[in-house]
Design a protein around this motif. Structure first.
Motif, PDB file in Angstrom:
ATOM      1  N   TYR A  13       0.833  -1.281   0.011  1.00  9.34           N
ATOM      2  CA  TYR A  13       0.126  -0.046   0.006  1.00  9.34           C
ATOM      3  C   TYR A  13       0.734   1.190  -0.101  1.00  9.34           C
ATOM      4  N   ASP A  14       0.431   2.380  -0.832  1.00 12.20           N
ATOM      5  CA  ASP A  14       0.972   3.522  -0.619  1.00 12.20           C
ATOM      6  C   ASP A  14       2.464   3.394  -1.087  1.00 12.20           C
ATOM      7  N   ASN A  21       3.681   0.374   2.869  1.00  9.67           N
ATOM      8  CA  ASN A  21       3.267  -0.592   3.756  1.00  9.67           C
ATOM      9  C   ASN A  21       3.002  -2.162   2.953  1.00  9.67           C
ATOM     10  N   ALA A  23       1.724  -5.207   2.905  1.00  6.13           N
ATOM     11  CA  ALA A  23       0.486  -5.948   3.444  1.00  6.13           C
ATOM     12  C   ALA A  23       0.691  -7.610   3.282  1.00  6.13           C
ATOM     13  N   PRO A  42      -3.902 -13.352  12.581  1.00  4.69           N
ATOM     14  CA  PRO A  42      -4.164 -12.314  13.486  1.00  4.69           C
ATOM     15  C   PRO A  42      -4.682 -10.983  12.760  1.00  4.69           C
ATOM     16  N   SER A  43      -5.283 -10.189  13.182  1.00 11.27           N
ATOM     17  CA  SER A  43      -5.415  -8.769  12.738  1.00 11.27           C
ATOM     18  C   SER A  43      -4.510  -8.135  12.127  1.00 11.27           C
ATOM     19  N   GLY A  46      -2.986  -9.484   6.794  1.00 14.09           N
ATOM     20  CA  GLY A  46      -3.254  -9.172   5.115  1.00 14.09           C
ATOM     21  C   GLY A  46      -4.315  -9.904   4.891  1.00 14.09           C
ATOM     22  N   LYS A  47      -5.229 -10.550   5.550  1.00 13.09           N
ATOM     23  CA  LYS A  47      -6.396 -11.509   5.143  1.00 13.09           C
ATOM     24  C   LYS A  47      -7.339 -10.879   4.025  1.00 13.09           C
ATOM     25  N   THR A  48      -7.760  -9.671   4.544  1.00 12.42           N
ATOM     26  CA  THR A  48      -8.449  -8.916   3.549  1.00 12.42           C
ATOM     27  C   THR A  48      -7.883  -8.433   2.467  1.00 12.42           C
ATOM     28  N   THR A  49      -6.753  -8.177   2.383  1.00  8.10           N
ATOM     29  CA  THR A  49      -5.946  -7.656   1.384  1.00  8.10           C
ATOM     30  C   THR A  49      -5.722  -8.897   0.408  1.00  8.10           C
TER      31      THR A  49
HETATM   32  P1  ADP Z   1      -6.179  -8.380   8.237  1.00  8.30           P
HETATM   33  O1  ADP Z   1      -7.438  -8.704   7.147  1.00  8.30           O
HETATM   34  O2  ADP Z   1      -5.658  -9.784   8.286  1.00  8.30           O
HETATM   35  O3  ADP Z   1      -6.673  -7.683   9.394  1.00  8.30           O
HETATM   36  P2  ADP Z   1      -5.388  -6.106   6.157  1.00  8.30           P
HETATM   37  O4  ADP Z   1      -5.296  -6.828   4.833  1.00  8.30           O
HETATM   38  O5  ADP Z   1      -6.757  -5.663   6.272  1.00  8.30           O
HETATM   39  O6  ADP Z   1      -5.408  -7.388   7.274  1.00  8.30           O
HETATM   40  O7  ADP Z   1      -4.418  -5.181   6.596  1.00  8.30           O
HETATM   41  C1  ADP Z   1      -3.027  -5.759   6.152  1.00  8.30           C
HETATM   42  C2  ADP Z   1      -2.101  -4.468   6.181  1.00  8.30           C
HETATM   43  O8  ADP Z   1      -2.575  -3.538   5.425  1.00  8.30           O
HETATM   44  C3  ADP Z   1      -2.201  -3.505   7.514  1.00  8.30           C
HETATM   45  O9  ADP Z   1      -1.074  -3.083   8.151  1.00  8.30           O
HETATM   46  C4  ADP Z   1      -3.257  -2.714   7.175  1.00  8.30           C
HETATM   47  O10 ADP Z   1      -3.075  -1.458   8.066  1.00  8.30           O
HETATM   48  C5  ADP Z   1      -2.805  -2.337   5.873  1.00  8.30           C
HETATM   49  N1  ADP Z   1      -3.996  -1.736   4.952  1.00  8.30           N
HETATM   50  C6  ADP Z   1      -5.094  -2.479   4.620  1.00  8.30           C
HETATM   51  N2  ADP Z   1      -5.754  -1.679   3.640  1.00  8.30           N
HETATM   52  C7  ADP Z   1      -4.928  -0.879   3.349  1.00  8.30           C
HETATM   53  C8  ADP Z   1      -5.495   0.483   2.713  1.00  8.30           C
HETATM   54  N3  ADP Z   1      -6.527   0.395   1.956  1.00  8.30           N
HETATM   55  N4  ADP Z   1      -4.406   1.503   2.644  1.00  8.30           N
HETATM   56  C9  ADP Z   1      -3.275   1.480   3.176  1.00  8.30           C
HETATM   57  N5  ADP Z   1      -2.802   0.300   3.941  1.00  8.30           N
HETATM   58  C10 ADP Z   1      -3.836  -0.747   4.263  1.00  8.30           C
END
Ligand code: ADP
Ligand code: ADP
Length: 230
Positions: A13-14, A21, A23, A42-43, A46-49
């Motif tokens: 990201y970014d 970051n 992910a 864990p939270s 990167g699961k959602t990513t």
């Molecule tokens: P999980 O689903 O396991 O909680 P995420 O995929 O939501 O994990 O996030 C993984 C990492 O990517 C985290 O550090 C989160 O802060 C970062 N992140 C997630 N979405 C974004 C976004 N849209 N922009 C920037 N950073 C993001």
């Protein structure tokens, strides 16, 4: 037989900024046809990513995702998506039937076939009686069933779910878990489901993919052995 192949997937990201970051980093795994795979961790792992990159909602920084050898974006209709937040995923000004019909309308299915398909799909999730009602007239668990019906109405081959049962009470969650297992068995659909709940992952899946806080550490727990009748 492998249908879904995730190869060397990386998401930064970014990228190129001072707050870049990573992910997920070079994540690879494969899913067989009809397999139920849970992604846990864990939270922030990167699961959602990962799920967003598989679905095409997010563009990976590197790596590929293919379904039956082709990019998923080239094969519309093969993908159904369900998110945690059912209350925001259904359109409140459409009836439940109209919500479930949306993927069919979008792909130009004719009126008669559409109506039959909507009825059949709502019945398959135990909601034949709510066609003319609106989502907000239903309980949370029933709304999530409507969202599942909408994801399934076009009969996709792959169902992707992100924490789909995290916002409902325990009994409703058990019912929905059993519903989705039955759907998988009935339709032979391939399922990838994200959860932070390891018990849920063990209950549901054939195989578990574990993401850790370190973006490049991925473990696969193969062949979750279940007692008779799961
Ligand atoms: P999980 O689903 O396991 O909680 P995420 O995929 O939501 O994990 O996030 C993984 C990492 O990517 C985290 O550090 C989160 O802060 C970062 N992140 C997630 N979405 C974004 C976004 N849209 N922009 C920037 N950073 C993001
Ligand atoms: P039994 O009474 O045969 O021991 P269980 O208590 O194992 O039955 O299961 C009862 C219901 O609870 C199941 O149908 C399922 O919906 C749910 N369930 C059981 N174990 C889990 C679990 N680890 N995670 C989520 N749901 C579960």
């Amino acid at each position: 037989e492998t249908v879904l192949a995730v190869e060397g997937l990386r998401k930064i990201y970014d990228e190129g900024t001072d707050h870049a970051n990573m992910a997920i980093d070079t994540v690879s795994f494969q899913v067989d046809k009809g397999e139920f795979v849970c992604i846990v961790g864990p939270s922030g792992a990167g699961k959602t990513t990962l799920l967003r990159c598989i679905s095409g909602l997010a563009a990976p920084s590197a790596g590929t995702v293919t379904f039956e050898g082709r990019r998923l974006t080239e094969v519309p209709g093969q993908l159904g998506l369900v998110f945690q937040d059912y209350s925001r995923s259904l359109y409140p000004w459409f009836t439940n039937a109209e919500n479930v019909a949306l993927p069919l309308t979008a792909r130009g299915m004719g009126r008669a076939e559409r109506a039959a398909r909507v009825t059949e799909t709502l019945e398959s999730v135990g909601l034949g009686h709510v066609e003319k009602k609106y989502p907000w007239e239903l309980s949370g668990g029933m709304q999530q069933r409507v969202a599942i019906a909408r994801a399934l109405s076009y009969r996709p081959e792959l169902l992707l779910m992100d924490e789909p049962f995290a916002s409902v009470d325990a009994q409703t969650r058990f019912d929905l878990e059993d519903l989705i297992l039955r759907v998988r068995d009935d339709l032979g659909i391939t399922v990838v489901l994200v959860t932070h709940d390891i018990d849920e992952a063990i209950y549901l899946s054939d195989r578990i993919v574990v993401l850790s806080k370190n973006p490049s550490v991925v473990r696969e727990v193969v062949d979750v052995t279940l007692g008779d009748g799961r």
